[in-house]
Structures are given as C-alpha cells and as structure tokens.
Design a protein around this motif. Structure first.
Motif, PDB file in Angstrom:
ATOM      1  N   ALA A 154      -1.366 -74.282 -23.725  1.00  0.00           N
ATOM      2  CA  ALA A 154      -0.257 -73.328 -23.879  1.00  0.00           C
ATOM      3  C   ALA A 154      -0.786 -71.896 -23.945  1.00  0.00           C
ATOM      4  O   ALA A 154      -0.201 -70.982 -23.350  1.00  0.00           O
ATOM      5  CB  ALA A 154       0.548 -73.658 -25.128  1.00  0.00           C
ATOM      6  N   ALA A 155      -1.884 -71.690 -24.661  1.00  0.00           N
ATOM      7  CA  ALA A 155      -2.460 -70.346 -24.757  1.00  0.00           C
ATOM      8  C   ALA A 155      -2.977 -69.875 -23.400  1.00  0.00           C
ATOM      9  O   ALA A 155      -2.804 -68.710 -23.028  1.00  0.00           O
ATOM     10  CB  ALA A 155      -3.581 -70.336 -25.782  1.00  0.00           C
ATOM     11  N   THR A 156      -3.585 -70.768 -22.655  1.00  0.00           N
ATOM     12  CA  THR A 156      -4.087 -70.409 -21.322  1.00  0.00           C
ATOM     13  C   THR A 156      -2.935 -70.025 -20.408  1.00  0.00           C
ATOM     14  O   THR A 156      -3.006 -69.021 -19.699  1.00  0.00           O
ATOM     15  CB  THR A 156      -4.865 -71.594 -20.719  1.00  0.00           C
ATOM     16  N   TYR A 157      -1.861 -70.804 -20.432  1.00  0.00           N
ATOM     17  CA  TYR A 157      -0.706 -70.484 -19.598  1.00  0.00           C
ATOM     18  C   TYR A 157      -0.096 -69.152 -20.010  1.00  0.00           C
ATOM     19  O   TYR A 157       0.256 -68.336 -19.162  1.00  0.00           O
ATOM     20  CB  TYR A 157       0.349 -71.587 -19.695  1.00  0.00           C
ATOM     21  N   THR A 158       0.004 -68.929 -21.320  1.00  0.00           N
ATOM     22  CA  THR A 158       0.581 -67.685 -21.818  1.00  0.00           C
ATOM     23  C   THR A 158      -0.265 -66.492 -21.386  1.00  0.00           C
ATOM     24  O   THR A 158       0.266 -65.434 -21.061  1.00  0.00           O
ATOM     25  CB  THR A 158       0.688 -67.731 -23.354  1.00  0.00           C
ATOM     26  N   ALA A 159      -1.573 -66.651 -21.350  1.00  0.00           N
ATOM     27  CA  ALA A 159      -2.450 -65.547 -20.945  1.00  0.00           C
ATOM     28  C   ALA A 159      -2.432 -65.350 -19.438  1.00  0.00           C
ATOM     29  O   ALA A 159      -2.507 -64.214 -18.958  1.00  0.00           O
ATOM     30  CB  ALA A 159      -3.871 -65.818 -21.427  1.00  0.00           C
ATOM     31  N   GLN A 160      -2.338 -66.426 -18.673  1.00  0.00           N
ATOM     32  CA  GLN A 160      -2.414 -66.303 -17.221  1.00  0.00           C
ATOM     33  C   GLN A 160      -1.108 -65.834 -16.596  1.00  0.00           C
ATOM     34  O   GLN A 160      -1.129 -65.218 -15.530  1.00  0.00           O
ATOM     35  CB  GLN A 160      -2.808 -67.644 -16.603  1.00  0.00           C
ATOM     36  N   ASN A 161       0.010 -66.071 -17.230  1.00  0.00           N
ATOM     37  CA  ASN A 161       1.296 -65.693 -16.656  1.00  0.00           C
ATOM     38  C   ASN A 161       1.409 -64.179 -16.445  1.00  0.00           C
ATOM     39  O   ASN A 161       1.740 -63.736 -15.344  1.00  0.00           O
ATOM     40  CB  ASN A 161       2.436 -66.235 -17.519  1.00  0.00           C
ATOM     41  N   PRO A 162       1.138 -63.338 -17.448  1.00  0.00           N
ATOM     42  CA  PRO A 162       1.203 -61.887 -17.195  1.00  0.00           C
ATOM     43  C   PRO A 162       0.145 -61.423 -16.197  1.00  0.00           C
ATOM     44  O   PRO A 162       0.393 -60.509 -15.417  1.00  0.00           O
ATOM     45  CB  PRO A 162       0.951 -61.260 -18.563  1.00  0.00           C
ATOM     46  N   VAL A 163      -1.011 -62.074 -16.197  1.00  0.00           N
ATOM     47  CA  VAL A 163      -2.057 -61.688 -15.250  1.00  0.00           C
ATOM     48  C   VAL A 163      -1.576 -61.924 -13.824  1.00  0.00           C
ATOM     49  O   VAL A 163      -1.754 -61.064 -12.953  1.00  0.00           O
ATOM     50  CB  VAL A 163      -3.359 -62.474 -15.537  1.00  0.00           C
ATOM     51  N   ARG A 164      -0.949 -63.075 -13.574  1.00  0.00           N
ATOM     52  CA  ARG A 164      -0.425 -63.353 -12.234  1.00  0.00           C
ATOM     53  C   ARG A 164       0.658 -62.358 -11.848  1.00  0.00           C
ATOM     54  O   ARG A 164       0.717 -61.901 -10.702  1.00  0.00           O
ATOM     55  CB  ARG A 164       0.135 -64.774 -12.183  1.00  0.00           C
ATOM     56  N   ARG A 165       1.525 -62.012 -12.790  1.00  0.00           N
ATOM     57  CA  ARG A 165       2.612 -61.086 -12.499  1.00  0.00           C
ATOM     58  C   ARG A 165       2.057 -59.691 -12.168  1.00  0.00           C
ATOM     59  O   ARG A 165       2.483 -59.051 -11.205  1.00  0.00           O
ATOM     60  CB  ARG A 165       3.564 -61.015 -13.694  1.00  0.00           C
ATOM     61  N   ILE A 166       1.087 -59.242 -12.953  1.00  0.00           N
ATOM     62  CA  ILE A 166       0.483 -57.927 -12.709  1.00  0.00           C
ATOM     63  C   ILE A 166      -0.279 -57.933 -11.388  1.00  0.00           C
ATOM     64  O   ILE A 166      -0.210 -56.969 -10.616  1.00  0.00           O
ATOM     65  CB  ILE A 166      -0.418 -57.527 -13.889  1.00  0.00           C
ATOM     66  N   GLN A 167      -1.004 -59.030 -11.111  1.00  0.00           N
ATOM     67  CA  GLN A 167      -1.737 -59.127  -9.845  1.00  0.00           C
ATOM     68  C   GLN A 167      -0.784 -59.071  -8.665  1.00  0.00           C
ATOM     69  O   GLN A 167      -1.067 -58.423  -7.660  1.00  0.00           O
ATOM     70  CB  GLN A 167      -2.554 -60.423  -9.811  1.00  0.00           C
ATOM     71  N   SER A 168       0.354 -59.711  -8.799  1.00  0.00           N
ATOM     72  CA  SER A 168       1.358 -59.683  -7.734  1.00  0.00           C
ATOM     73  C   SER A 168       1.868 -58.264  -7.498  1.00  0.00           C
ATOM     74  O   SER A 168       2.002 -57.824  -6.355  1.00  0.00           O
ATOM     75  CB  SER A 168       2.509 -60.616  -8.099  1.00  0.00           C
ATOM     76  N   GLN A 169       2.144 -57.540  -8.584  1.00  0.00           N
ATOM     77  CA  GLN A 169       2.609 -56.158  -8.437  1.00  0.00           C
ATOM     78  C   GLN A 169       1.530 -55.282  -7.811  1.00  0.00           C
ATOM     79  O   GLN A 169       1.825 -54.453  -6.936  1.00  0.00           O
ATOM     80  CB  GLN A 169       3.010 -55.596  -9.792  1.00  0.00           C
ATOM     81  N   LEU A 170       0.288 -55.468  -8.238  1.00  0.00           N
ATOM     82  CA  LEU A 170      -0.801 -54.669  -7.665  1.00  0.00           C
ATOM     83  C   LEU A 170      -0.969 -54.968  -6.177  1.00  0.00           C
ATOM     84  O   LEU A 170      -1.182 -54.048  -5.381  1.00  0.00           O
ATOM     85  CB  LEU A 170      -2.104 -54.936  -8.405  1.00  0.00           C
ATOM     86  N   ASP A 171      -0.871 -56.238  -5.805  1.00  0.00           N
ATOM     87  CA  ASP A 171      -0.967 -56.583  -4.387  1.00  0.00           C
ATOM     88  C   ASP A 171       0.145 -55.937  -3.586  1.00  0.00           C
ATOM     89  O   ASP A 171      -0.070 -55.469  -2.468  1.00  0.00           O
ATOM     90  CB  ASP A 171      -0.923 -58.105  -4.204  1.00  0.00           C
ATOM     91  N   GLU A 172       1.344 -55.874  -4.166  1.00  0.00           N
ATOM     92  CA  GLU A 172       2.468 -55.247  -3.484  1.00  0.00           C
ATOM     93  C   GLU A 172       2.224 -53.749  -3.296  1.00  0.00           C
ATOM     94  O   GLU A 172       2.472 -53.195  -2.220  1.00  0.00           O
ATOM     95  CB  GLU A 172       3.747 -55.483  -4.288  1.00  0.00           C
ATOM     96  N   TYR A 173       1.695 -53.083  -4.337  1.00  0.00           N
ATOM     97  CA  TYR A 173       1.395 -51.655  -4.219  1.00  0.00           C
ATOM     98  C   TYR A 173       0.287 -51.401  -3.190  1.00  0.00           C
ATOM     99  O   TYR A 173       0.361 -50.452  -2.415  1.00  0.00           O
ATOM    100  CB  TYR A 173       0.972 -51.067  -5.571  1.00  0.00           C
ATOM    101  N   VAL A 174      -0.726 -52.248  -3.176  1.00  0.00           N
ATOM    102  CA  VAL A 174      -1.818 -52.081  -2.217  1.00  0.00           C
ATOM    103  C   VAL A 174      -1.297 -52.252  -0.794  1.00  0.00           C
ATOM    104  O   VAL A 174      -1.653 -51.481   0.101  1.00  0.00           O
ATOM    105  CB  VAL A 174      -2.965 -53.079  -2.521  1.00  0.00           C
ATOM    106  N   THR A 175      -0.456 -53.231  -0.581  1.00  0.00           N
ATOM    107  CA  THR A 175       0.117 -53.446   0.746  1.00  0.00           C
ATOM    108  C   THR A 175       0.918 -52.236   1.197  1.00  0.00           C
ATOM    109  O   THR A 175       0.771 -51.764   2.338  1.00  0.00           O
ATOM    110  CB  THR A 175       1.013 -54.700   0.746  1.00  0.00           C
TER     111      THR A 175
END
Length: 131
Positions: A44-65
C-alpha cells in the motif's frame, strides 16, 4: 505422596504434547499473519508513493512534448509574432497555473545556438560527455 497409576502418567504426557503442539502452531500462525500484514502495508505504501510520481511524470512528458512541438515550429523557420505565439501557447496544458508566462524572444527567438538539425550545443556537449 500417592503414586499415580501408569494410565494417568500417559494421559498427562499426551496433554503436554498436545498443548505444546497447539502453542507452536499458534506461534507459527501469528508469525505468518504478521508477515502478511507487513507485506500488505508495504504494498500500500509503495502504491501510494508511486501514484503521484506517475501522475507528475505524465504531466512532465506532456509539457516536454508540447515544448518540442514549439521548438520544431521555430526550427522550421516559421516567423512567430506575439499573436502566433499566444495561439500556440494556449494549446499547452496549464493546469493549476504552472506556466506563468510565454514570451517571444527578440527577433523571433532565432539565435546562433541552434545548429546540427536542431540540437542545442548543451545537448551535443552532454552526448560528448557520455551522459
């Protein structure tokens, strides 16, 4: 002291053995339950930590594109004015006001630091360093 008969001794020994087996079984059961609880909490802790990381990575990828699209428009030689830049900038995602301002550089943003098919000098230096 009264002597016990052999049947009572046998029953007493069997009770000790059964009690010992029950205690050891309960100990193993408690150990496995605690390990399972630890594993579930860690997952549960791993999922909780990885969820915001994935969301931020997605936003960064969108900005880079989007910034790559703007770079390609500039490198293609299109003359951008303030109106054209604001039209392109309005296509960029800007949730929560992350991007504060879009500015057009003097003389349309073309500088001498872009060469070799659009690679910046810093990119060439990075690839020369092996990074």
């Amino acid at each position: 002291m009264a002597k016990r008969n052999p049947v009572e001794k046998k029953i007493q020994r069997k009770c000790y053995v059964v009690g010992l087996i029950a205690f050891v079984s309960a100990l193993f059961l408690a150990y496995f339950l605690l390990e399972n609880i630890k594993k579930n909490e860690q997952a549960a802790a791993t999922y909780t930590a990885q969820n915001p990381v994935r969301r931020i990575q997605s936003q960064l990828d969108e900005y880079v594109t989007c910034s790559n699209v703007l770079e390609n428009v500039i490198l293609a030689g299109y003359e951008l004015n303030e109106e054209g830049l604001s039209t392109l900038a309005s296509m960029l995602p800007n949730e929560d006001g992350v991007v504060k301002a879009f500015e057009l550089a003097p003389k349309g943003g073309r500088r001498g630091d872009l060469s070799d098919g659009g690679k910046r000098r810093s990119d060439r230096a990075r690839s020369a360093d092996g990074a």
